[in-house]
Design a protein around this motif. Structure first.
Motif, mmCIF file in Angstrom:
data_model
loop_
_atom_site.group_PDB
_atom_site.id
_atom_site.type_symbol
_atom_site.label_atom_id
_atom_site.label_comp_id
_atom_site.label_asym_id
_atom_site.label_seq_id
_atom_site.Cartn_x
_atom_site.Cartn_y
_atom_site.Cartn_z
ATOM 1 N N VAL A 162 23.419 -2.959 -57.784
ATOM 2 C CA VAL A 162 24.727 -3.441 -57.345
ATOM 3 C C VAL A 162 25.028 -2.809 -55.988
ATOM 4 O O VAL A 162 25.171 -1.591 -55.883
ATOM 5 C CB VAL A 162 25.830 -3.058 -58.357
ATOM 6 N N ILE B 85 30.929 -4.632 -54.600
ATOM 7 C CA ILE B 85 31.918 -5.254 -55.481
ATOM 8 C C ILE B 85 33.189 -5.388 -54.662
ATOM 9 O O ILE B 85 33.641 -4.424 -54.046
ATOM 10 C CB ILE B 85 32.195 -4.392 -56.727
ATOM 11 N N VAL C 272 30.369 -9.828 -57.172
ATOM 12 C CA VAL C 272 29.373 -8.756 -57.217
ATOM 13 C C VAL C 272 28.122 -9.244 -56.499
ATOM 14 O O VAL C 272 27.696 -10.387 -56.691
ATOM 15 C CB VAL C 272 29.021 -8.385 -58.678
#
Length: 209
Positions: A134, A137, A147
């Motif tokens: 990730v 965000i 995301v």
């Protein structure tokens, strides 16, 4: 937020239709004539009817109209280029259930849509299509919470229209791991890039090892 906006636009993510667009180069388009068909036009430009329809965000069953402008080559990666740079493992559908496409990917210069928006019929949550990290965000008007995941071989995937995000920046996810839940009235917006090149998510999901 500003730095991430620069990242988004640099990678072609969430491309919006501007008020002014550059003219479409003639060699990239074809104007439909009376009596034309998907098959006939595709044959002229050494494409299959399905490839031609996909380039234009359409289906082969859709009617063609005289004088409409079709794209015959795209700015994103072709099916052959996607195969040459395919992910190391087969991507999974980003939802637990297969959903209908509400708004398809479109590579048409005057009406771009660099991802797919799915319906919201059976799936209430979103999962990662591939293992990845990730890297961002955030929230953007029109796409709610989103995301971005970074994968191997220069692949990126974007998951938007999220009501609740259930991962954190820097987190490493496995394939099919839960990312978050969808907003009540909108389906998932899913976008894929290979480095700076937008890729039709349908072509991406067809890749396997």
């Amino acid at each position: 937020m500003m730095m991430m906006m620069l990242f988004l636009f640099a990678f072609g993510l969430f491309t919006e239709v501007g008020s002014k667009q550059a003219p479409v180069p003639k060699q990239n388009t074809y104007r439909v004539l009376a009596g034309d068909s998907w098959w006939g036009i595709a044959k002229k430009f050494k494409l299959t009817p399905s490839e031609l329809a996909l380039l234009n965000g359409r289906k082969e069953s859709d009617a063609l109209y005289q004088n409409e402008l079709l794209r015959i080559s795209g700015t994103g990666l072709t099916a052959e280029e996607v195969k040459a740079q395919k992910p190391k493992q087969k991507p999974f559908f980003p939802l637990p259930s297969i959903e209908k496409t509400e708004r398809p990917y479109s590579d048409i210069t005057h009406l771009p849509h660099k991802g797919i928006e799915y319906s919201h019929d059976k799936s209430g949550w979103v999962r990662s299509s591939l293992p990845g990290k990730v890297i961002n965000i955030d929230y953007m008007d029109g796409y709610e919470n989103y995301v971005i995941l970074e994968h191997e071989n220069g692949w990126y995937s974007v998951y938007a229209n999220l009501e609740r995000v259930q991962v954190t920046e820097g987190q490493v996810l496995s394939a099919r791991e839960r990312i978050g839940t969808l907003t009540k009235n909108r389906g998932l917006y899913f976008q894929v890039n290979q480095l700076k090149n937008p890729v039709n998510p349908t072509l991406f999901l067809q890749q396997g090892t």
